[in-house]
Design an enzyme around this catalytic site. Structure first.
Site, PDB file in Angstrom:
ATOM      1  N   LEU A  34      40.018  41.637  46.633  1.00 21.68           N
ATOM      2  CA  LEU A  34      39.116  40.485  46.609  1.00 21.68           C
ATOM      3  C   LEU A  34      39.904  39.233  46.191  1.00 21.68           C
ATOM      4  O   LEU A  34      39.883  38.225  46.879  1.00 21.68           O
ATOM      5  CB  LEU A  34      37.948  40.743  45.644  1.00 21.68           C
ATOM      6  CG  LEU A  34      37.020  39.561  45.353  1.00 21.68           C
ATOM      7  CD1 LEU A  34      36.346  39.042  46.616  1.00 21.68           C
ATOM      8  CD2 LEU A  34      35.968  39.945  44.313  1.00 21.68           C
ATOM      9  N   HIS A  94      41.981  41.610  30.498  1.00 18.90           N
ATOM     10  CA  HIS A  94      41.048  42.728  30.372  1.00 18.90           C
ATOM     11  C   HIS A  94      40.157  42.904  31.602  1.00 18.90           C
ATOM     12  O   HIS A  94      39.090  43.512  31.511  1.00 18.90           O
ATOM     13  CB  HIS A  94      40.197  42.611  29.101  1.00 18.90           C
ATOM     14  CG  HIS A  94      39.690  43.948  28.600  1.00 18.90           C
ATOM     15  ND1 HIS A  94      40.449  45.092  28.588  1.00 18.90           N
ATOM     16  CD2 HIS A  94      38.480  44.311  28.087  1.00 18.90           C
ATOM     17  CE1 HIS A  94      39.749  46.090  28.096  1.00 18.90           C
ATOM     18  NE2 HIS A  94      38.548  45.651  27.785  1.00 18.90           N
ATOM     19  N   HIS A 203      33.856  40.339  27.875  1.00 15.75           N
ATOM     20  CA  HIS A 203      34.448  41.402  28.683  1.00 15.75           C
ATOM     21  C   HIS A 203      34.444  40.991  30.160  1.00 15.75           C
ATOM     22  O   HIS A 203      33.391  40.624  30.683  1.00 15.75           O
ATOM     23  CB  HIS A 203      33.633  42.697  28.541  1.00 15.75           C
ATOM     24  CG  HIS A 203      34.303  43.751  27.735  1.00 15.75           C
ATOM     25  ND1 HIS A 203      34.323  43.733  26.358  1.00 15.75           N
ATOM     26  CD2 HIS A 203      34.994  44.860  28.098  1.00 15.75           C
ATOM     27  CE1 HIS A 203      34.988  44.800  25.916  1.00 15.75           C
ATOM     28  NE2 HIS A 203      35.409  45.496  26.952  1.00 15.75           N
ATOM     29  N   SER A 254      29.530  41.661  26.198  1.00 12.38           N
ATOM     30  CA  SER A 254      29.343  41.919  27.627  1.00 12.38           C
ATOM     31  C   SER A 254      28.904  40.645  28.343  1.00 12.38           C
ATOM     32  O   SER A 254      28.168  39.841  27.782  1.00 12.38           O
ATOM     33  CB  SER A 254      28.268  42.996  27.803  1.00 12.38           C
ATOM     34  OG  SER A 254      27.853  43.057  29.157  1.00 12.38           O
ATOM     35  N   GLU A 440      40.916  45.676  21.102  1.00 11.08           N
ATOM     36  CA  GLU A 440      39.652  44.974  21.263  1.00 11.08           C
ATOM     37  C   GLU A 440      38.914  44.916  19.926  1.00 11.08           C
ATOM     38  O   GLU A 440      38.297  45.884  19.513  1.00 11.08           O
ATOM     39  CB  GLU A 440      38.805  45.696  22.309  1.00 11.08           C
ATOM     40  CG  GLU A 440      39.570  45.966  23.604  1.00 11.08           C
ATOM     41  CD  GLU A 440      38.733  46.703  24.649  1.00 11.08           C
ATOM     42  OE1 GLU A 440      37.565  46.307  24.858  1.00 11.08           O
ATOM     43  OE2 GLU A 440      39.244  47.660  25.243  1.00 11.08           O
ATOM     44  N   TYR A 479      39.714  50.108  20.324  1.00 14.44           N
ATOM     45  CA  TYR A 479      38.825  49.159  19.638  1.00 14.44           C
ATOM     46  C   TYR A 479      39.113  49.062  18.149  1.00 14.44           C
ATOM     47  O   TYR A 479      39.682  49.974  17.549  1.00 14.44           O
ATOM     48  CB  TYR A 479      37.364  49.569  19.840  1.00 14.44           C
ATOM     49  CG  TYR A 479      36.878  49.296  21.238  1.00 14.44           C
ATOM     50  CD1 TYR A 479      36.058  48.207  21.514  1.00 14.44           C
ATOM     51  CD2 TYR A 479      37.265  50.104  22.307  1.00 14.44           C
ATOM     52  CE1 TYR A 479      35.624  47.937  22.805  1.00 14.44           C
ATOM     53  CE2 TYR A 479      36.842  49.843  23.598  1.00 14.44           C
ATOM     54  CZ  TYR A 479      36.021  48.751  23.836  1.00 14.44           C
ATOM     55  OH  TYR A 479      35.610  48.482  25.112  1.00 14.44           O
ATOM     56  N   ASP A 613      44.609  35.860  51.132  1.00 15.46           N
ATOM     57  CA  ASP A 613      43.935  37.007  50.500  1.00 15.46           C
ATOM     58  C   ASP A 613      43.661  36.799  49.011  1.00 15.46           C
ATOM     59  O   ASP A 613      43.039  37.631  48.368  1.00 15.46           O
ATOM     60  CB  ASP A 613      44.713  38.312  50.751  1.00 15.46           C
ATOM     61  CG  ASP A 613      46.089  38.319  50.103  1.00 15.46           C
ATOM     62  OD1 ASP A 613      46.433  37.364  49.383  1.00 15.46           O
ATOM     63  OD2 ASP A 613      46.844  39.289  50.322  1.00 15.46           O
ATOM     64  N   SER A 615      42.004  34.118  48.142  1.00 14.43           N
ATOM     65  CA  SER A 615      40.792  33.292  48.170  1.00 14.43           C
ATOM     66  C   SER A 615      39.577  34.111  47.752  1.00 14.43           C
ATOM     67  O   SER A 615      39.447  35.275  48.132  1.00 14.43           O
ATOM     68  CB  SER A 615      40.560  32.739  49.580  1.00 14.43           C
ATOM     69  OG  SER A 615      41.669  31.994  50.011  1.00 14.43           O
ATOM     70  N   THR A 618      37.458  35.506  50.769  1.00 17.23           N
ATOM     71  CA  THR A 618      37.932  36.555  51.682  1.00 17.23           C
ATOM     72  C   THR A 618      37.915  37.916  50.995  1.00 17.23           C
ATOM     73  O   THR A 618      38.147  38.014  49.785  1.00 17.23           O
ATOM     74  CB  THR A 618      39.370  36.271  52.156  1.00 17.23           C
ATOM     75  OG1 THR A 618      40.236  36.205  51.012  1.00 17.23           O
ATOM     76  CG2 THR A 618      39.443  34.971  52.934  1.00 17.23           C
TER      77      THR A 618
END
Length: 681
Positions: A34, A94, A203, A254, A440, A479, A613, A615, A618
């Protein structure tokens, strides 16, 4: 004034077949791209160049010890004693959608299918290249700092653990997450913009564990937007301005702001066990503000970018003063912590609790040995037999009330399962202190650490320091929950591997570093025990790279499913080609673009690349077919405001061809779609 340099380099690595690092889900392997992953490096040096600090933020799940040791080794052979373990901070953003396989401790092999050299090398080389570019571009400049509040971008995913912290402590804060962003702006002496680093606790799990496309998630999208804005007219990944959105104390934070719901019934599962009446914990998932994970990534990334952009434009507080850095290696399984004059406690050998296997509302997050993928494999069978060994009474007692699932500190086959030797590190640039932590920290853990470090600086003559936590640095140790959060053993607590006093130990250690910097006694700090470097070469369960085959009467790059003749902005162009394994490309060229969107320029009778690729618009999908055969589908989600005209999509790959019985070569090829027209509606 300082000497400042910034650099960015690709570190994407293999985008197919390699497990993605983060959710520990064996089914989540790469199947395309992606957005590209980048390493972003920032060098800050005194004007007389006596001292310097390097901060690197990389679009990966976390920095592993193996990665850090290899980077330091390469820096040493290139630059001598200029860049060392004390003045180089390596931090991971992360993202949970980057290739894994770059770890030397056995636990992480399980979900990464071993040590994958192509993955490790891509990250090492990317980090080195980004530092090289920053090094070559050092120039006089100025630093500015700013702070601001980011709204609507996070929730605490373990609110019941947070409530275990003392009421008197909680009452000092308006929220159960840290909403503050700290931002460092860099300009040269002529005011030309160089780059910026932002630290914010969230996260990067807007993309969930069903995703198979390699990408940098919400914070990576924020970097993309900032860099596209500042590097006008450049393709993604190009241009001199570098914007890093680095991780902080995100342990219990989150981005999935709608909160947890049962995916089968739609009712809330915001309860201490994060469990659903039907289907239990595996049904309890949080989703983001968008309609799907791509949308949520975009919304959260945009929120973070907008705030950083606003703070950047308004930043007026200049950073001045000397540069310093302090570092120690510490055996975290054996630290004595003085809680007060009469009471001393100890950390433990690493171990993971039962709740570790339950995962979180962001993704059911553990390897589950009942799944078919590990049955009947001699390597994992041997490991499973090792697993059945019981934790020692000493470790059980030390970790109480944790119910130990894996006593990793007592498991050494074929190599130790978890690190004992951990980096603690602080770098100061004038009034800014960057506290580099190896994991974390939860919201409250981070607050306690920042406060303790600030106090230490205050009491030794360095008043009004801006203390920021940089997360996922140098070595991964899961963690760090507070002692109180530890008592209720949700996921973050069960993953606090050195026991209930882990946070107290870190606070003691980082106070020691702050004191040494403030009193100018860094040279007297004991270096500590050097971490091990295991001689593992390529040990992996990845599928062997076989010869690629095209279907009968077809050749690589042929179009199998053609584009339409006409589209409008907001629609999706899709084309499918005869493909080959993208791992061939990762292993043969350092920087490879899998695709290009090109626009026809009639004046010059040529095609100009308008998207690549990296972007956001796309998507590159790789689909395995019959043995040796595969297809590649390229999507272009046409953004609003796209210029009308004639376009085409191109695909670039490498197919593996057999020359003789034991010799194969990779041959580059390309495919091109028919031309299509984009019209304004």
């Amino acid at each position: 004034n300082y000497l400042l340099g910034v650099g960015r380099a690709d570190c994407t690595g293999p985008v197919a077949e390699v497990p993605l690092m983060g959710y520990a889900n064996l089914d989540q392997v790469g199947g395309g791209l992606l957005t590209r992953l980048y390493s972003r490096a920032f060098i800050m040096a005194d004007l007389d160049d006596s001292r310097r600090v390097v901060f690197v933020s990389t679009d990966i799940g976390m920095v592993s010890q193996r990665l850090r040791l290899e980077v330091l080794e390469k820096l040493k052979s290139k630059y001598g004693e200029l860049y060392r373990q004390d003045n180089v901070i390596l931090s991971g953003t992360h993202t949970h959608s980057g290739p894994g396989g770059y770890f030397q401790y056995t636990l992480f092999w399980i979900t990464s299918k071993g040590l994958i050299t192509s993955s490790l090398n891509a990250i090492v080389n990317g980090i080195i290249k980004s530092i090289d570019i920053a090094h070559q571009n050092l120039k006089k400049g100025r630093l500015f700092i700013n702070r601001g509040t980011v709204a609507n971008s996070q929730i605490n995913r373990s609110p019941f653990s947070y409530l275990e912290n003392p009421a008197s402590e909680r009452s000092r804060y308006s929220s159960n997450t840290d909403k503050e962003m700290l931002m460092l702006k860099m300009v040269d002496e002529n005011g030309q913009e160089l780059g910026m680093i932002s630290w914010f606790a969230v996260h990067p799990v807007s993309m969930n564990n069903t995703n198979h496309l390699v990408n940098s998630d919400n914070v990576g999208y924020a970097s993309y937007l900032f860099e596209q804005d500042k590097n006008k007219g450049m393709l993604p990944g190009e241009g001199s301005f570098v914007a890093a959105f680095a991780s902080s104390n995100l342990g219990d934070v989150s981005p999935n702001t709608k909160g947890p719901f049962c995916i089968n019934t739609g009712e809330s599962c915001d309860n201490p066990q994060s469990t659903c009446p039907i289907g239990g914990a595996t049904m309890c998932m949080a989703t983001g503000p968008g309609n799907n994970m791509f949308d949520s990534t975009r919304i959260i990334g945009q929120n973070i970018y907008w705030k950083a952009r606003e703070m950047y434009e308004k930043a007026s507080q200049e950073v001045t003063g000397p540069i310093s850095s302090a570092h120690q290696w510490v055996n975290m399984s054996d630290v004595s912590v003085e809680l007060n004059a009469t009471h001393t406690v100890k950390t433990c050998k690493p171990a993971l609790g039962h709740s570790f296997a339950a995962g979180t509302i962001d993704g059911v997050g553990a390897f589950n040995f009942t799944q078919g993928s590990v049955e009947g494999d001699p390597f994992w069978d041997e490991i499973r037999n090792q697993l059945l060994g019981e934790p020692s009474n000493e470790t059980k007692a030390c970790h109480k009330p944790k119910a130990i699932l894996f006593s990793t500190g007592e498991m050494t086959w074929p190599h130790p399962w978890h690190p004992d030797i951990v980096d603690v590190q602080i770098a100061t640039i004038g009034s800014l202190a960057i506290v580099a932590v190896p994991g974390e920290f939860t919201t409250m853990s981070g607050r306690r650490l920042r406060e303790a470090v600030k106090k230490e600086f205050d009491s030794h003559g360095m008043a009004r320091m801006d203390v920021v936590i940089a997360g996922l640095c140098n070595v991964y140790t899961h963690y760090i929950a507070t002692y109180e959060e530890y008592q209720v053993q949700r996921y973050e607590a069960a993953s606090t591997i050195y026991g209930p006093h882990t946070l107290s130990a870190y606070i003691q250690l980082y106070r020691g570093l702050a004191r040494a910097i403030a009193m100018n006694t860094v040279q007297d700090l004991p270096r500590g025990p050097q971490p091990p470097y295991f001689s593992i070469t390529n040990l992996t369960l990845l599928p062997i790279l076989t010869v690629d085959r095209a279907p009968v009467n077809k050749t690589f790059g042929d179009v199998l499913q053609e584009v339409r003749q006409q589209y409008q902005a907001g629609e999706v162009v899709e084309v499918t080609f005869v493909g080959a394994n993208p791992r061939n490309s990762a292993e043969n060229v350092t920087e490879h673009n899998f695709l290009a969107v090109e626009r026809y320029a009639s004046t010059s009778d040529s095609w100009d690349v308008v998207q690549n690729d990296a972007s956001w618009e796309t998507r590159f999908y790789w689909i395995k077919g019959l043995p040796g055969q595969s297809k590649v589908t390229v999507e272009w989600h046409i953004p609003r405001g796209t210029e009308s005209g004639i376009y085409r999509i191109r695909y670039f790959g490498h197919y593996r061809k057999r020359l003789s019985l034991n010799h194969t070569v990779c041959v580059p090829f390309e495919g091109t779609s028919s031309a299509f027209e984009i019209t304004t509606s």
